[in-house]
Design a protein around this motif. Structure first.
Motif, PDB file in Angstrom:
ATOM      1  N   SER A  76       2.007  -9.028   9.978  1.00  0.00           N
ATOM      2  CA  SER A  76       0.586  -9.407  10.104  1.00  0.00           C
ATOM      3  C   SER A  76      -0.299  -8.469   9.277  1.00  0.00           C
ATOM      4  CB  SER A  76       0.148  -9.375  11.572  1.00  0.00           C
ATOM      5  OG  SER A  76       0.023  -8.039  12.031  1.00  0.00           O
ATOM      6  N   VAL A  77       0.263  -7.331   8.856  1.00  0.00           N
ATOM      7  CA  VAL A  77      -0.497  -6.365   8.057  1.00  0.00           C
ATOM      8  C   VAL A  77      -0.504  -6.823   6.603  1.00  0.00           C
ATOM      9  CG1 VAL A  77      -0.586  -3.969   7.243  1.00  0.00           C
ATOM     10  CG2 VAL A  77       0.109  -4.466   9.604  1.00  0.00           C
ATOM     11  N   ASN A  78      -1.676  -6.857   5.995  1.00  0.00           N
ATOM     12  CA  ASN A  78      -1.818  -7.269   4.609  1.00  0.00           C
ATOM     13  C   ASN A  78      -0.977  -6.360   3.708  1.00  0.00           C
ATOM     14  OD1 ASN A  78      -2.740  -8.650   2.393  1.00  0.00           O
ATOM     15  ND2 ASN A  78      -4.741  -7.664   2.355  1.00  0.00           N
ATOM     16  N   GLY A  79      -0.109  -6.956   2.891  1.00  0.00           N
ATOM     17  CA  GLY A  79       0.728  -6.165   1.984  1.00  0.00           C
ATOM     18  C   GLY A  79       2.118  -5.884   2.511  1.00  0.00           C
ATOM     19  N   SER A 103       0.667   8.140  16.386  1.00  0.00           N
ATOM     20  CA  SER A 103       0.295   9.516  16.019  1.00  0.00           C
ATOM     21  C   SER A 103      -0.282   9.608  14.600  1.00  0.00           C
ATOM     22  CB  SER A 103       1.513  10.436  16.150  1.00  0.00           C
ATOM     23  OG  SER A 103       2.522  10.045  15.230  1.00  0.00           O
ATOM     24  N   GLY A 104      -0.324   8.457  13.887  1.00  0.00           N
ATOM     25  CA  GLY A 104      -0.874   8.449  12.533  1.00  0.00           C
ATOM     26  C   GLY A 104       0.025   9.125  11.510  1.00  0.00           C
ATOM     27  N   ASN A 105       1.335   9.095  11.759  1.00  0.00           N
ATOM     28  CA  ASN A 105       2.307   9.757  10.887  1.00  0.00           C
ATOM     29  C   ASN A 105       2.747   8.826   9.748  1.00  0.00           C
ATOM     30  OD1 ASN A 105       4.431  11.137   9.703  1.00  0.00           O
ATOM     31  ND2 ASN A 105       5.447  11.628  11.639  1.00  0.00           N
ATOM     32  N   GLY A 106       1.920   8.753   8.692  1.00  0.00           N
ATOM     33  CA  GLY A 106       2.207   7.878   7.557  1.00  0.00           C
ATOM     34  C   GLY A 106       3.454   8.293   6.796  1.00  0.00           C
ATOM     35  N   ALA A 107       3.742   9.602   6.776  1.00  0.00           N
ATOM     36  CA  ALA A 107       4.923  10.108   6.048  1.00  0.00           C
ATOM     37  C   ALA A 107       6.212   9.521   6.612  1.00  0.00           C
ATOM     38  CB  ALA A 107       4.963  11.627   6.112  1.00  0.00           C
ATOM     39  N   LEU A 108       6.273   9.369   7.930  1.00  0.00           N
ATOM     40  CA  LEU A 108       7.481   8.814   8.555  1.00  0.00           C
ATOM     41  C   LEU A 108       7.635   7.339   8.178  1.00  0.00           C
ATOM     42  CD1 LEU A 108       9.883   9.342  10.425  1.00  0.00           C
ATOM     43  CD2 LEU A 108       8.431   8.738  12.361  1.00  0.00           C
ATOM     44  N   ILE A 109       6.542   6.586   8.188  1.00  0.00           N
ATOM     45  CA  ILE A 109       6.580   5.162   7.830  1.00  0.00           C
ATOM     46  C   ILE A 109       6.998   4.997   6.364  1.00  0.00           C
ATOM     47  CG2 ILE A 109       5.168   3.068   7.574  1.00  0.00           C
ATOM     48  CD1 ILE A 109       3.540   4.101  10.011  1.00  0.00           C
ATOM     49  N   GLN A 110       6.578   5.933   5.511  1.00  0.00           N
ATOM     50  CA  GLN A 110       6.909   5.864   4.081  1.00  0.00           C
ATOM     51  C   GLN A 110       8.385   6.133   3.789  1.00  0.00           C
ATOM     52  OE1 GLN A 110       4.060   7.786   1.291  1.00  0.00           O
ATOM     53  NE2 GLN A 110       2.787   7.986   3.116  1.00  0.00           N
ATOM     54  N   LYS A 111       9.128   6.566   4.799  1.00  0.00           N
ATOM     55  CA  LYS A 111      10.569   6.774   4.596  1.00  0.00           C
ATOM     56  C   LYS A 111      11.267   5.447   4.285  1.00  0.00           C
ATOM     57  CE  LYS A 111      11.546  11.027   7.054  1.00  0.00           C
ATOM     58  NZ  LYS A 111      12.330  11.670   8.096  1.00  0.00           N
ATOM     59  N   ALA A 112      10.649   4.347   4.716  1.00  0.00           N
ATOM     60  CA  ALA A 112      11.207   3.023   4.430  1.00  0.00           C
ATOM     61  C   ALA A 112      10.955   2.704   2.961  1.00  0.00           C
ATOM     62  CB  ALA A 112      10.567   1.970   5.320  1.00  0.00           C
ATOM     63  N   LYS A 113      12.015   2.319   2.268  1.00  0.00           N
ATOM     64  CA  LYS A 113      11.950   2.009   0.842  1.00  0.00           C
ATOM     65  C   LYS A 113      10.906   0.920   0.582  1.00  0.00           C
ATOM     66  CE  LYS A 113      15.076   0.683  -2.885  1.00  0.00           C
ATOM     67  NZ  LYS A 113      15.238  -0.725  -3.139  1.00  0.00           N
ATOM     68  N   GLY A 114      10.044   1.176  -0.402  1.00  0.00           N
ATOM     69  CA  GLY A 114       9.056   0.163  -0.791  1.00  0.00           C
ATOM     70  C   GLY A 114       7.731   0.244  -0.067  1.00  0.00           C
ATOM     71  N   ILE A 115       7.608   1.157   0.912  1.00  0.00           N
ATOM     72  CA  ILE A 115       6.335   1.292   1.611  1.00  0.00           C
ATOM     73  C   ILE A 115       5.648   2.566   1.117  1.00  0.00           C
ATOM     74  CG2 ILE A 115       5.207   1.664   3.844  1.00  0.00           C
ATOM     75  CD1 ILE A 115       7.151  -0.293   5.037  1.00  0.00           C
ATOM     76  N   GLY A 116       4.512   2.360   0.444  1.00  0.00           N
ATOM     77  CA  GLY A 116       3.784   3.485  -0.138  1.00  0.00           C
ATOM     78  C   GLY A 116       2.712   4.018   0.796  1.00  0.00           C
ATOM     79  N   THR A 117       1.936   4.972   0.296  1.00  0.00           N
ATOM     80  CA  THR A 117       0.900   5.636   1.094  1.00  0.00           C
ATOM     81  C   THR A 117      -0.134   4.653   1.624  1.00  0.00           C
ATOM     82  OG1 THR A 117       1.162   7.514  -0.397  1.00  0.00           O
ATOM     83  CG2 THR A 117      -0.712   7.583   1.084  1.00  0.00           C
ATOM     84  N   LYS A 118      -0.656   3.782   0.741  1.00  0.00           N
ATOM     85  CA  LYS A 118      -1.710   2.847   1.155  1.00  0.00           C
ATOM     86  C   LYS A 118      -1.214   1.861   2.204  1.00  0.00           C
ATOM     87  CE  LYS A 118      -4.867   2.991  -2.741  1.00  0.00           C
ATOM     88  NZ  LYS A 118      -5.431   2.326  -3.892  1.00  0.00           N
ATOM     89  N   THR A 119       0.011   1.354   1.998  1.00  0.00           N
ATOM     90  CA  THR A 119       0.572   0.398   2.960  1.00  0.00           C
ATOM     91  C   THR A 119       0.801   1.071   4.306  1.00  0.00           C
ATOM     92  OG1 THR A 119       1.632  -0.775   1.137  1.00  0.00           O
ATOM     93  CG2 THR A 119       2.405  -1.301   3.338  1.00  0.00           C
ATOM     94  N   ALA A 120       1.319   2.296   4.280  1.00  0.00           N
ATOM     95  CA  ALA A 120       1.559   3.049   5.527  1.00  0.00           C
ATOM     96  C   ALA A 120       0.242   3.252   6.274  1.00  0.00           C
ATOM     97  CB  ALA A 120       2.222   4.385   5.223  1.00  0.00           C
TER      98      ALA A 120
END
Length: 194
Positions: A76-79, A103-120
């Motif tokens: 449901s998230v754009n991108g 917790s707003g931990n974008g770095a952990l979400i970015q561990k998934a291949k293809g997910i960048g800073t903005k998407t996280a």
């Protein structure tokens, strides 16, 4: 709309499975989490999310209803497309995803291949209020059953004219103390504590 499939696992890879239902093979995209629960040539049950596009009818299978819910929140998230959502579900557990969002931990979400800073960041902003059902502020994950009991209880209390905000905190406290409580009992306990 296909909601679920029950049949024999005809083909199995880390990213897809073919489920044979009465002679018809359904190709379903799956996460690593679901793949690890399936056994080739054995009967299985999968919750299905069907996505219909102009050029394709896609099926995505999930071992648990909770995993399917997280997948739907992510797409449901754009991108964030279906493939990115599956990669995220393959990289992190549901608990880790919910905890990272809360917790707003974008770095952990970015561990998934293809997910960048903005998407996280977009995932965190868009889903922060929606992953509460997967856990509380400390990132502790409540079970799906507790969640269902809580939702039904809060709905019943709303019908009685009690605002959801008033009863939700009390419900959380009671569910921590008595995880196996029934809907009826939870409603009674909340009414006593208001």
């Amino acid at each position: 709309m296909i909601f679920s499939l029950q049949g024999i696992v005809q083909e199995l890879t880390p990213t897809y499975a073919v489920i044979n239902v009465n002679g018809v093979g359904y190709y379903t995209g799956i996460s690593l989490m679901t793949s690890q629960k399936l056994v080739l040539n054995k009967e299985t049950f999968l919750f299905i999310q069907q996505i219909i596009r102009e050029d394709a009818h896609l099926l995505f299978g999930f071992h648990t209803r909770l995993e399917k819910e997280m997948f739907n929140l992510l797409i449901s998230v754009n991108g964030v497309g279906a493939v990115s959502a599956l990669i995220l579900l393959s990289t992190l557990t549901l608990e880790e995803i919910a905890s990272a969002i809360l917790s707003g931990n974008g770095a952990l979400i970015q561990k998934a291949k293809g997910i960048g800073t903005k998407t996280a960041e977009r995932i965190i902003v868009d889903l922060k209020d929606k992953v509460q059902k997967f856990g509380d502020a400390e990132g502790n994950i409540s079970s799906f059953e507790n969640n269902k009991v809580k939702e039904e209880s809060l709905s019943a209390l709303e019908v009685l004219g009690i605002p959801k905000r008033t009863s939700e905190k009390i419900a959380d406290r009671i569910l921590k103390q008595i995880p196996e409580i029934t809907v009826e009992e939870l409603v009674k306990q909340i009414l006593k504590n208001i």
